[in-house]
Design an enzyme around this catalytic site. Structure first.
Site, PDB file in Angstrom:
ATOM      1  N   SER A 262       0.827  -1.203   0.000  1.00  0.00           N
ATOM      2  CA  SER A 262       0.000   0.000   0.000  1.00  0.00           C
ATOM      3  C   SER A 262       0.854   1.243   0.000  1.00  0.00           C
ATOM      4  O   SER A 262       1.864   1.333   0.685  1.00  0.00           O
ATOM      5  CB  SER A 262      -0.975  -0.016   1.181  1.00  0.00           C
ATOM      6  OG  SER A 262      -0.462   0.731   2.252  1.00  0.00           O
ATOM      7  N   LYS A 263       0.427   2.143  -0.843  1.00  0.00           N
ATOM      8  CA  LYS A 263       1.131   3.415  -0.997  1.00  0.00           C
ATOM      9  C   LYS A 263       1.144   4.142   0.351  1.00  0.00           C
ATOM     10  O   LYS A 263       2.129   4.766   0.721  1.00  0.00           O
ATOM     11  CB  LYS A 263       0.393   4.214  -2.070  1.00  0.00           C
ATOM     12  CG  LYS A 263       0.916   5.606  -2.270  1.00  0.00           C
ATOM     13  CD  LYS A 263       1.766   5.734  -3.505  1.00  0.00           C
ATOM     14  CE  LYS A 263       2.170   7.179  -3.702  1.00  0.00           C
ATOM     15  NZ  LYS A 263       3.545   7.326  -4.126  1.00  0.00           N
ATOM     16  N   ARG A 264       0.037   4.020   1.063  1.00  0.00           N
ATOM     17  CA  ARG A 264      -0.073   4.726   2.343  1.00  0.00           C
ATOM     18  C   ARG A 264       0.971   4.243   3.337  1.00  0.00           C
ATOM     19  O   ARG A 264       1.427   4.986   4.193  1.00  0.00           O
ATOM     20  CB  ARG A 264      -1.472   4.536   2.928  1.00  0.00           C
ATOM     21  CG  ARG A 264      -2.231   5.829   3.011  1.00  0.00           C
ATOM     22  CD  ARG A 264      -3.568   5.675   3.691  1.00  0.00           C
ATOM     23  NE  ARG A 264      -4.309   4.528   3.181  1.00  0.00           N
ATOM     24  CZ  ARG A 264      -4.920   3.661   3.961  1.00  0.00           C
ATOM     25  NH1 ARG A 264      -4.875   3.786   5.273  1.00  0.00           N
ATOM     26  NH2 ARG A 264      -5.582   2.642   3.442  1.00  0.00           N
TER      27      ARG A 264
END
Ligand code: GLU
Length: 497
Positions: A262-264
């Site tokens: 996940s980019k987050r």
């Protein structure tokens, strides 16, 4: 009343025969690895079967819109070689290809579904959170069985409404996924999901099905997070009396055994990987193998060109198990791609990274690239590997002591002095002459070449590990700078005696 003339016209436009796949990204501003993989598989299926590859932009979630995000999609696809045959920029027989430009279509299809008995108007004032509460009993919805007259009266009175899918009260629904096989779900576990919202716009789940049908999509390739919605999609297709496409749900790409990438959480997107010095071709190759394995005669092959992938790709090779993204494996692919590049092509991609460290234009970037090519895993490694060209780094005299080369401080001092004199007299500063000067010296002294080359390389690079050996580095630096650095080495060694 459903507008059957319009619907018939739309139905008449749907291309038939041949494979049609679509990549349907939402414009988020970046391409995460899982999305890139979906794009690749979607593309490969279309090309493998001589079909049509479509780009559809799913931008109905206006709250998440990001400026320039659609351009990121075009750019990534172009860079990765995923050319689409139909899409917002190139048009096509079932345009438009942007969901917000299709706004008016969905209500018409929903009205038709109401007439077919598989959807109903709901006038209840429920908030979204109320709908999500477990206490909400679908079959108890008073609107579900409202008479036609009552519905018409309410519509005529202008009452706000949503349109819901009418899920059968009993029984089960079975759908087939190419990867996961047959999956059966009890209807009682499915909710009468909203298809058209109070503002007349479709929900994502409805728009997606209508678009896939209207665009004649034969293979729906997407992430397995949509697997749980597939039974409801199936019931929609059946409700409309449409052919169900082949579903190809792909397991997620994970950062480790338990978590999705996940980019987050800081996992790299495609753009991040490129910025980190990976080559597009290597990323494309590696990402394709995340969750798909070639079979038969290609089972052992790892490096594939796009044309080979098109030929070899098959649905049977897609795995049910989630794949773990391994940056070390990507580095391995990347270095293999770098090594295999034409030297001019490598010089071109390497130059900006070389110039981050080597500002002195007198040092030829292509020549530096040539010594790097076999020793470079990612392009971002380059600056720290070549920083010694611009400026000789600080180093300790101990660097001259190297067991394997049998060098020590007094011996190195002697060699540097002798080699300086020879280099001074070397007219044509070519690889061959620089090398011969050193090997002749070793022969004359009755020592191994390393005993000459180690001190020379340390003196001119100031580092134990360098791309290229003494010959190439000396040639790139030029005679004058080589001699200047050797003189500095001599001084350093004298001081340390
Ligand atoms: N717009 C969806 C996404 O980006 C695509 C879902 C689908 O391919 O059906 O996740």
């Amino acid at each position: 009343m459903a507008d059957m003339n319009w619907i018939n016209e739309m139905e008449g436009r749907i291309p038939v025969g041949g494979v049609r796949t679509r990549f349907a990204p939402s414009p988020t501003g970046y391409m995460h690895v899982g999305n890139l993989r979906t794009a690749l598989y979607t593309y490969l299926i279309a090309r493998h079967y001589d079909g049509t590859f479509i780009l559809r932009i799913e931008d109905t979630d206006q709250g998440r819109l990001v400026e320039g995000a659609v351009d990121v999609i075009y750019k990534t696809m172009r860079e990765c070689g995923l050319s689409h045959d139909e899409g917002p920029d190139v048009g096509g027989p079932v345009a438009p290809y942007v969901q917000t430009q299709r706004k008016g279509f969905y209500i018409k299809y929903a009205q038709w579904l109401v007439e077919r008995g598989h959807a109903y108007y709901c006038f209840c004032e429920k908030t979204e959170s109320e709908e999500e509460e477990a206490s909400f009993v679908r079959t108890a919805d008073p609107c579900r069985n409202m008479s036609k007259e009552e519905v018409e009266a309410k519509l005529a009175a202008g009452m706000p409404y949503v349109i819901r899918q009418r899920i059968p009260e009993e029984g089960s629904v079975t759908f087939h996924d190419e990867i996961f096989g047959d999956i059966t779900v009890e209807c009682s576990t499915l909710d009468d999901q909203v298809l058209i919202k109070r503002d007349g716009l479709p929900t994502y789940n409805f728009a997606n099905v209508v678009d896939d049908h209207m665009m004649g999509i034969t293979h729906v390739v997407r992430g397995s997070e949509y697997l749980s919605s597939a039974p409801k999609y199936n019931l929609l297709y059946e409700g409309f009396g449409w052919n169900i496409p082949k579903y190809v749900h792909c397991s997620p790409v994970m950062r480790d055994a338990h978590n999705k990438m996940s980019k987050r959480h800081g996992d790299p997107s495609y753009e991040d990987l490129i910025a980190q010095g990976y080559l597009t071709e290597a990323v494309v190759n590696y990402v394709t193998l995340l969750g798909w394995s070639p079979r038969g005669e290609y089972a052992e092959q790892e490096i594939f060109t796009m044309d080979e992938l098109i030929k070899v790709f098959d649905l049977q090779g897609i795995s049910k198990s989630p794949a773990i993204f391994d940056i070390e494996k990507l580095r391995y692919f990347n270095s293999a791609y770098i090594r295999a590049m034409e030297s001019e092509a490598f010089a071109k991609v390497a130059e900006p990274f070389i110039r981050q460290a080597v500002k002195n234009e007198a040092y030829d970037a292509a020549a530096i690239a040539a010594i790097l090519q076999q020793r470079c895993e990612v392009l971002t490694d380059i600056p720290e590997k070549v920083d010694f060209f611009d400026e000789l780094p600080e180093y300790e005299a101990e660097l001259y002591i190297h067991k394997k080369s049998k060098t020590d401080i007094p011996g190195s001092l002697e060699m540097l002095k002798k080699m300086s004199a020879v280099f001074e007299a070397t007219e044509d500063w070519s690889d061959e002459n620089i090398l011969t000067a050193m090997t002749d010296m070793a022969a004359a002294e009755g020592v191994k070449n390393a005993k000459v080359m180690w001190p020379v390389r340390i003196a001119i690079a100031g580092k134990a590990v360098t791309p290229g050996g003494a010959v190439e580095i000396a040639r790139i630096l030029g005679k004058e700078e080589t001699l200047r650095r050797m003189a500095f080495g001599i001084e350093k060694l004298e001081k340390s005696l």
